[in-house]
Design a protein around this motif. Structure first.
Motif, PDB file in Angstrom:
ATOM      1  N   ALA A  81       0.703  -1.426  -0.327  1.00  0.00           N
ATOM      2  CA  ALA A  81       0.155   0.137   0.281  1.00  0.00           C
ATOM      3  C   ALA A  81       1.114   1.115   0.157  1.00  0.00           C
ATOM      4  CB  ALA A  81      -0.609   0.017   0.954  1.00  0.00           C
ATOM      5  N   ASN A  82       2.453   0.668   0.231  1.00  0.00           N
ATOM      6  CA  ASN A  82       2.997   2.714   0.997  1.00  0.00           C
ATOM      7  C   ASN A  82       1.957   3.892   1.112  1.00  0.00           C
ATOM      8  OD1 ASN A  82       4.855   1.035  -0.240  1.00  0.00           O
ATOM      9  ND2 ASN A  82       4.603   1.510  -2.135  1.00  0.00           N
ATOM     10  N   ASP A  83       1.120   3.446   2.255  1.00  0.00           N
ATOM     11  CA  ASP A  83      -0.016   4.184   2.158  1.00  0.00           C
ATOM     12  C   ASP A  83       0.553   4.736   4.196  1.00  0.00           C
ATOM     13  OD1 ASP A  83      -0.225   2.184   3.778  1.00  0.00           O
ATOM     14  OD2 ASP A  83      -2.944   2.652   3.042  1.00  0.00           O
ATOM     15  N   ALA A  84       1.733   4.752   5.529  1.00  0.00           N
ATOM     16  CA  ALA A  84       2.562   5.380   6.566  1.00  0.00           C
ATOM     17  C   ALA A  84       3.157   5.911   5.906  1.00  0.00           C
ATOM     18  CB  ALA A  84       3.360   4.013   6.615  1.00  0.00           C
ATOM     19  N   PRO A  85       2.729   7.324   6.987  1.00  0.00           N
ATOM     20  CA  PRO A  85       3.663   8.555   6.810  1.00  0.00           C
ATOM     21  C   PRO A  85       5.259   8.935   5.793  1.00  0.00           C
ATOM     22  CG  PRO A  85       2.176   8.484   8.934  1.00  0.00           C
ATOM     23  CD  PRO A  85       2.073   7.341   7.913  1.00  0.00           C
ATOM     24  N   ALA A  86       4.944   9.629   5.160  1.00  0.00           N
ATOM     25  CA  ALA A  86       6.482   9.609   4.364  1.00  0.00           C
ATOM     26  C   ALA A  86       6.897  10.259   4.501  1.00  0.00           C
ATOM     27  CB  ALA A  86       5.827   8.961   2.457  1.00  0.00           C
ATOM     28  N   ASN A  87       7.036  12.079   4.152  1.00  0.00           N
ATOM     29  CA  ASN A  87       7.472  13.085   4.807  1.00  0.00           C
ATOM     30  C   ASN A  87       7.008  14.072   6.078  1.00  0.00           C
ATOM     31  OD1 ASN A  87       7.873  15.399   4.747  1.00  0.00           O
ATOM     32  ND2 ASN A  87       8.108  16.053   2.447  1.00  0.00           N
ATOM     33  N   PRO A  88       8.467  13.195   7.377  1.00  0.00           N
ATOM     34  CA  PRO A  88       8.183  14.343   8.700  1.00  0.00           C
ATOM     35  C   PRO A  88       7.703  15.454   9.313  1.00  0.00           C
ATOM     36  CG  PRO A  88      10.159  12.541   7.967  1.00  0.00           C
ATOM     37  CD  PRO A  88       9.563  13.106   6.443  1.00  0.00           C
ATOM     38  N   ALA A  89       7.947  15.579   7.816  1.00  0.00           N
ATOM     39  CA  ALA A  89       7.317  17.547   8.202  1.00  0.00           C
ATOM     40  C   ALA A  89       5.984  17.849   8.366  1.00  0.00           C
ATOM     41  CB  ALA A  89       7.869  18.476   7.503  1.00  0.00           C
ATOM     42  N   ILE A  90       5.863  16.856   6.710  1.00  0.00           N
ATOM     43  CA  ILE A  90       4.648  17.184   6.274  1.00  0.00           C
ATOM     44  C   ILE A  90       2.920  16.207   7.477  1.00  0.00           C
ATOM     45  CG2 ILE A  90       2.358  16.260   4.781  1.00  0.00           C
ATOM     46  CD1 ILE A  90       4.483  17.549   3.090  1.00  0.00           C
ATOM     47  N   ALA A  91       3.778  15.155   7.486  1.00  0.00           N
ATOM     48  CA  ALA A  91       3.193  14.647   8.319  1.00  0.00           C
ATOM     49  C   ALA A  91       2.521  14.965   9.861  1.00  0.00           C
ATOM     50  CB  ALA A  91       4.287  12.623   8.660  1.00  0.00           C
ATOM     51  N   ILE A  92       4.036  15.520  10.521  1.00  0.00           N
ATOM     52  CA  ILE A  92       3.592  15.410  11.628  1.00  0.00           C
ATOM     53  C   ILE A  92       2.867  16.953  11.426  1.00  0.00           C
ATOM     54  CG2 ILE A  92       5.221  17.242  13.704  1.00  0.00           C
ATOM     55  CD1 ILE A  92       7.731  15.554  13.184  1.00  0.00           C
ATOM     56  N   ALA A  93       2.488  18.370  11.157  1.00  0.00           N
ATOM     57  CA  ALA A  93       2.102  18.887  10.241  1.00  0.00           C
ATOM     58  C   ALA A  93       0.746  18.857  10.768  1.00  0.00           C
ATOM     59  CB  ALA A  93       2.058  20.056   9.063  1.00  0.00           C
ATOM     60  N   ASP A 145     -10.484  22.216   3.878  1.00  0.00           N
ATOM     61  CA  ASP A 145     -10.318  21.834   5.121  1.00  0.00           C
ATOM     62  C   ASP A 145     -10.438  20.218   5.714  1.00  0.00           C
ATOM     63  OD1 ASP A 145      -8.082  23.348   5.658  1.00  0.00           O
ATOM     64  OD2 ASP A 145      -9.096  24.787   7.024  1.00  0.00           O
ATOM     65  N   SER A 146     -11.469  19.876   4.778  1.00  0.00           N
ATOM     66  CA  SER A 146     -12.287  18.465   5.180  1.00  0.00           C
ATOM     67  C   SER A 146     -11.745  17.712   4.384  1.00  0.00           C
ATOM     68  CB  SER A 146     -13.995  19.383   5.523  1.00  0.00           C
ATOM     69  OG  SER A 146     -13.950  17.585   5.835  1.00  0.00           O
ATOM     70  N   ALA A 147     -11.546  17.713   3.684  1.00  0.00           N
ATOM     71  CA  ALA A 147     -10.990  17.538   2.150  1.00  0.00           C
ATOM     72  C   ALA A 147      -9.118  16.748   2.657  1.00  0.00           C
ATOM     73  CB  ALA A 147     -10.950  17.204   0.896  1.00  0.00           C
ATOM     74  N   ARG A 148      -8.466  17.975   3.116  1.00  0.00           N
ATOM     75  CA  ARG A 148      -7.775  17.626   2.670  1.00  0.00           C
ATOM     76  C   ARG A 148      -7.474  16.555   4.658  1.00  0.00           C
ATOM     77  NH1 ARG A 148      -4.529  19.811   6.785  1.00  0.00           N
ATOM     78  NH2 ARG A 148      -6.037  21.230   6.754  1.00  0.00           N
ATOM     79  N   ARG A 149      -8.200  16.932   5.979  1.00  0.00           N
ATOM     80  CA  ARG A 149      -7.922  15.710   7.083  1.00  0.00           C
ATOM     81  C   ARG A 149      -8.792  15.019   7.293  1.00  0.00           C
ATOM     82  NH1 ARG A 149     -10.911  20.759  10.053  1.00  0.00           N
ATOM     83  NH2 ARG A 149      -8.502  21.515   9.657  1.00  0.00           N
ATOM     84  N   TYR A 150      -9.211  14.336   6.238  1.00  0.00           N
ATOM     85  CA  TYR A 150     -10.087  13.292   6.355  1.00  0.00           C
ATOM     86  C   TYR A 150      -9.464  12.011   6.588  1.00  0.00           C
ATOM     87  CZ  TYR A 150     -13.530   9.874   5.594  1.00  0.00           C
ATOM     88  OH  TYR A 150     -14.548   8.422   5.649  1.00  0.00           O
ATOM     89  N   GLU A 151      -8.367  11.858   5.583  1.00  0.00           N
ATOM     90  CA  GLU A 151      -7.985  10.829   5.352  1.00  0.00           C
ATOM     91  C   GLU A 151      -7.052  10.135   7.128  1.00  0.00           C
ATOM     92  OE1 GLU A 151      -6.841   7.028   4.132  1.00  0.00           O
ATOM     93  OE2 GLU A 151      -8.308   7.793   3.654  1.00  0.00           O
ATOM     94  N   ALA A 152      -6.456  11.727   7.632  1.00  0.00           N
ATOM     95  CA  ALA A 152      -6.121  11.443   8.490  1.00  0.00           C
ATOM     96  C   ALA A 152      -6.553  10.900  10.018  1.00  0.00           C
ATOM     97  CB  ALA A 152      -5.113  12.802   9.150  1.00  0.00           C
ATOM     98  N   GLN A 153      -8.661  11.337   9.623  1.00  0.00           N
ATOM     99  CA  GLN A 153      -9.244  11.501  10.515  1.00  0.00           C
ATOM    100  C   GLN A 153      -9.579   9.853  10.401  1.00  0.00           C
ATOM    101  OE1 GLN A 153     -11.973  14.598   9.618  1.00  0.00           O
ATOM    102  NE2 GLN A 153     -11.667  15.485  11.392  1.00  0.00           N
ATOM    103  N   VAL A 154      -9.751   9.704   9.539  1.00  0.00           N
ATOM    104  CA  VAL A 154     -10.237   7.788  10.012  1.00  0.00           C
ATOM    105  C   VAL A 154      -9.117   7.058   9.838  1.00  0.00           C
ATOM    106  CG1 VAL A 154     -12.158   8.343   8.326  1.00  0.00           C
ATOM    107  CG2 VAL A 154     -10.131   7.658   7.025  1.00  0.00           C
ATOM    108  N   GLU A 155      -8.130   6.890   9.561  1.00  0.00           N
ATOM    109  CA  GLU A 155      -6.818   6.331   9.873  1.00  0.00           C
ATOM    110  C   GLU A 155      -6.587   6.706  11.577  1.00  0.00           C
ATOM    111  OE1 GLU A 155      -5.763   4.151   8.822  1.00  0.00           O
ATOM    112  OE2 GLU A 155      -5.768   3.959   6.466  1.00  0.00           O
ATOM    113  N   ALA A 156      -6.366   7.755  12.669  1.00  0.00           N
ATOM    114  CA  ALA A 156      -6.058   7.782  13.416  1.00  0.00           C
ATOM    115  C   ALA A 156      -6.984   6.830  14.793  1.00  0.00           C
ATOM    116  CB  ALA A 156      -6.099   9.178  13.943  1.00  0.00           C
ATOM    117  N   LEU A 157      -8.942   7.342  13.262  1.00  0.00           N
ATOM    118  CA  LEU A 157     -10.295   6.047  14.764  1.00  0.00           C
ATOM    119  C   LEU A 157      -9.856   4.834  14.900  1.00  0.00           C
ATOM    120  CD1 LEU A 157     -12.768   6.745  15.811  1.00  0.00           C
ATOM    121  CD2 LEU A 157     -13.444   6.722  13.109  1.00  0.00           C
TER     122      LEU A 157
END
Length: 347
Positions: A81-93, A145-157
């Motif tokens: 899948a290669n969908d783990a966080p890639a760029n550390p700076a973007i991932a932290i932001a 913002d909702s569209a950009r944030r959505y994938e992070a929200q479901v993965e965190a959930l």
């Protein structure tokens, strides 16, 4: 035609990525819940009646989602899948943004603010059920913002398991199409959202003609960025912008639990209408209590904490019967943690 060796890799490659994902998104979810927990009161309706799951069962069920994903990669059904966080700076932001938004989401939940999204200039273009803050999400389906944030929200959930769960539907379709020449096949992802499953489809079927369809213009823009698929159309699942019997397959991921009962049947009929005879519907959505009674307690509190107004009715819906009435017969089934997948075929 896709052969086993085309994607087959040592499953440890996928396992390493899954470990990173689980650790990262598990920590993200914990941080978001900790921030939101200040002053939290349980919703009145969040009073489960089912027995708690046996000790260790929830974690084991969550782990099974990753294990099935790894087996499918090793078998060559689809690439890692290669969908783990890639760029550390973007991932932290993204993580900090997710945690900041968690407080606003919790405040909205506490005051019951999930009923309607006031976007006056857009109100006439969208059905009333769609203009809501599902999951108490800031902006509903209408903001960048909702569209950009959505994938992070479901993965965190789901502590990193969201991708592995929805790929149960990909597994079923990949098996059905294993001996097919994909070059002449046309596949549409209906309600494609921010494009995560569309990305999986593109990696698995790079020669097929893929199209994403969604009601939200901003989510379609995010889907183009995330998936790389450029053939995207804005449209309703109730009236899909495709000709009769024009598609070899359609996918529909995590849509039906967010639909009112009266809307599910027309959409099932639309999915059948656009499919060619012998075409497939790759369907994935929440499990229902009958699928795994040991997880019923989690399913009972889910709609209260995450504003899912139609979930209670979905939980008892007879999905195979619904799709059978539309002319789609269930051919295969899979399940992992809180998601089930069904492959339907048009006779």
């Amino acid at each position: 035609m896709r052969t086993k060796s085309a994607f087959a890799v040592d499953r440890s490659v996928q396992a390493i990525g899954d470990t990173v994902k689980a650790a990262w998104w598990g920590a993200a979810g914990l941080a978001a819940r900790s921030i939101a927990r200040t002053g939290r009161t349980a919703p009145a309706e969040a009073t489960p009646t089912a027995e708690p799951a046996p000790e260790g069962f929830v974690r084991g069920s969550w782990q099974e989602a990753f294990e099935k994903d790894q087996r499918d990669v090793a078998e060559g059904l689809y690439p890692p899948a290669n969908d783990a966080p890639a760029n550390p700076a973007i991932a932290i932001a993204n993580l900090l943004d997710l945690v900041r938004d968690a407080r606003e989401v919790e405040q909205r939940r506490a005051r019951g603010g999930g009923a309607d999204v006031r976007v006056e200039e857009l109100s006439g273009a969208y059905p009333p059920y769609y203009r809501q803050n599902f999951h108490f999400q800031t902006g509903g389906w209408f903001t960048e913002d909702s569209a950009r944030r959505y994938e992070a929200q479901v993965e965190a959930l789901f502590a990193g398991a969201a991708g592995a769960m929805r790929r149960r539907a990909l597994s079923l379709l990949a098996r059905a199409w294993r001996e097919r020449d994909h070059r002449d096949l046309r596949l549409a992802d209906i309600a494609c959202g921010s494009g995560a499953f569309l990305r999986d489809l593109k990696r698995t079927f790079p020669r097929a003609r893929l199209v994403g369809c969604d009601l939200s213009e901003v989510y379609l823009r995010e889907a183009r960025r995330l998936s790389g698929v450029t053939d995207l159309v804005q449209g309703s699942a109730e009236r899909m912008p495709f000709a009769d019997e024009s598609l070899d397959a359609v996918s529909c991921i995590f849509l039906f639990h967010e639909l009112p009962k009266k809307v599910r049947r027309p959409i099932a009929e639309e999915l059948a209408r656009v499919l060619k005879p012998g075409g497939f519907l790759a369907f994935a959505d929440s499990i229902q209590p009958a699928d795994e009674p040991r997880l019923e307690r989690l399913l009972q509190v889910f709609p209260a904490y995450f504003h899912e107004p139609y979930y209670a009715d979905y939980a008892t819906a007879d999905l195979p019967a619904l799709f059978a009435e539309a002319g789609l017969e269930a051919r295969a089934h899979d399940q992992a943690f809180l998601t089930k997948a069904i492959l339907f075929e048009k006779a």
